[in-house]
Write a protein that holds these residues in place. Sequence first.
Motif, PDB file in Angstrom:
ATOM      1  N   ALA A 190     -16.414  67.766 -47.746  1.00 56.50           N
ATOM      2  CA  ALA A 190     -16.179  68.443 -48.730  1.00 56.50           C
ATOM      3  C   ALA A 190     -17.190  68.508 -49.964  1.00 56.50           C
ATOM      4  O   ALA A 190     -17.565  69.252 -50.582  1.00 56.50           O
ATOM      5  N   ALA A 191     -17.713  67.474 -49.592  1.00 56.73           N
ATOM      6  CA  ALA A 191     -18.778  66.853 -50.815  1.00 56.73           C
ATOM      7  C   ALA A 191     -20.495  67.954 -50.486  1.00 56.73           C
ATOM      8  O   ALA A 191     -20.405  68.488 -51.061  1.00 56.73           O
ATOM      9  N   VAL A 192     -20.585  68.031 -49.020  1.00 52.96           N
ATOM     10  CA  VAL A 192     -22.082  68.397 -48.060  1.00 52.96           C
ATOM     11  C   VAL A 192     -21.359  70.350 -48.317  1.00 52.96           C
ATOM     12  O   VAL A 192     -22.267  71.039 -49.099  1.00 52.96           O
ATOM     13  N   THR A 193     -20.232  71.068 -48.991  1.00 49.01           N
ATOM     14  CA  THR A 193     -20.000  72.188 -49.347  1.00 49.01           C
ATOM     15  C   THR A 193     -19.560  72.418 -50.231  1.00 49.01           C
ATOM     16  O   THR A 193     -20.626  73.321 -50.732  1.00 49.01           O
ATOM     17  N   ARG A 194     -19.904  71.422 -51.503  1.00 48.98           N
ATOM     18  CA  ARG A 194     -19.957  71.452 -52.650  1.00 48.98           C
ATOM     19  C   ARG A 194     -21.345  71.521 -53.302  1.00 48.98           C
ATOM     20  O   ARG A 194     -21.716  72.942 -54.022  1.00 48.98           O
ATOM     21  N   VAL A 195     -22.247  71.025 -52.575  1.00 50.50           N
ATOM     22  CA  VAL A 195     -23.208  70.913 -52.882  1.00 50.50           C
ATOM     23  C   VAL A 195     -23.996  72.174 -52.491  1.00 50.50           C
ATOM     24  O   VAL A 195     -25.020  73.156 -52.858  1.00 50.50           O
ATOM     25  N   ALA A 196     -23.788  72.911 -51.517  1.00 52.96           N
ATOM     26  CA  ALA A 196     -24.020  74.431 -50.351  1.00 52.96           C
ATOM     27  C   ALA A 196     -23.873  75.331 -51.473  1.00 52.96           C
ATOM     28  O   ALA A 196     -24.570  75.994 -51.898  1.00 52.96           O
ATOM     29  N   GLN A 197     -22.641  75.271 -52.258  1.00 44.68           N
ATOM     30  CA  GLN A 197     -21.972  76.428 -52.685  1.00 44.68           C
ATOM     31  C   GLN A 197     -22.563  76.392 -54.011  1.00 44.68           C
ATOM     32  O   GLN A 197     -22.894  77.476 -54.055  1.00 44.68           O
ATOM     33  N   LYS A 198     -23.247  75.154 -54.487  1.00 42.74           N
ATOM     34  CA  LYS A 198     -23.640  75.363 -55.971  1.00 42.74           C
ATOM     35  C   LYS A 198     -25.040  75.858 -55.447  1.00 42.74           C
ATOM     36  O   LYS A 198     -26.057  76.669 -56.525  1.00 42.74           O
TER      37      LYS A 198
END
Length: 439
Positions: free
Chosen positions: A397-405
């Motif tokens: 989830a953390a990796v996904t959020r960073v990539a989304q930003k």
Amino acid sequence: MEEGARRRGGSEKATDGPDQLAEGGVGLKKEIGLVSACGIIIGNIIGSGIFVSPKGVLENAGSVGLALLVWIITGLITAVGALCYAELGVTIPKSGGDYAYVKDIFGGLAGFLRLWIAVLVIYPTNQAVIALTFANYVLHPLFSTCLAPESGLRLLAGVCLLLLTWVNCASVRWATRVQDVFTAGKLLALALIIIMGIVQICKGHYYWLEPRHAFEAFTPVDVGMVALAFLQGSFAYGGWNFLNYVTEELVDPYRLFFAGAREGHLPSLLAMIHMRRCTPIPALLFTCVSTLLMLVTSDIYTLINYVGFINYLFYGVTVAGQIVLRWRQPHMARPIKVSLFFPVVYLLFWAFLLVFSLWSEPVVCGVGLAIMLSGVPVYGLGVAWHRKPPAVYTCLAAVTRVAQKLCGVVYPEMEPPNPDRTEQLEPMCNSGDPNQPHN
């Protein structure tokens, strides 16, 4: 893989402006009409392969006559495969083409392997061949007396890929314009080749077309080399199965990355689109990086054999699924129903092609098989293993959020399922939620 977008509850017209989210979430828009769909299919079938495959076919066949037979037989087999896919397309009306068919008939693992090999091998290798073909033709006038240096070919091909990736990330409209220009250029080039060929024949230069001379240079060749000639020819015919993808686009605008993410077979990040530009930036970047890795070799014909073998492997699996489905559900509604003679003929040709290609190019074909089988543990850990430790979900989830930003992307909103269709649209798998369903 470009997608338009629309505003929920707002205007149906897709825009590239910053007000795209003014009235709701970002969603995919059904904007491919009949003419556009035909253009996509023609553009994929008449690809850059036609400008490079004939040399490989002739070299492996050993004579003009046998090369012509290879082209004729390959065209007929391609037509047979298209008929088989037509029946599957109306029997299993789902987005994702043969990925959806293999998954429904043979199960989640087989479908995942089809998706895995498409994402890691087929798409990147096709793009690498196109880029290298472009680089070869551009550099040829500068190195007319010798071969262009491999480093120059790779560099120019890489620059071309980066430029096109940027265009596709920046704007759906720009990407469409570039695609239209290049499609027109390909058709113009083909027209020039055909016209010049007719002119040469009219001048009396048809020595090699005469039956008594067609096989003049023919010597007994290894059957495996003939199989490679068929692989080279089949690459030029590639794209015929896009009919099954595009027809579903007319109803549900979800392409392969979206279909895979919806089933939990791909990270949901790869299905996200930019909030304003409505372009699938993560998927485009992933494909770009994978394609750049394919440029480790500048040998176009090795890449063609590589992708041709893998393509035909799953074409055969999909056509075999047609026979299995006939046996399992003989009374299933089939608006198009072809004779079983066609899939049997296709599978016989398929077996010949794969066996002798593996015999002639064991390393190239073996690497493709190894990459495909590497998807088995990935499926076990990423899809079949439902109850992972909470720390895994937290990390994802953390990796996904960073990539989304970093990319400015969000999930596209999805249309509710149409009760008249057999496809049930499931929510995309959220990497950070252990309660999300996995198929």
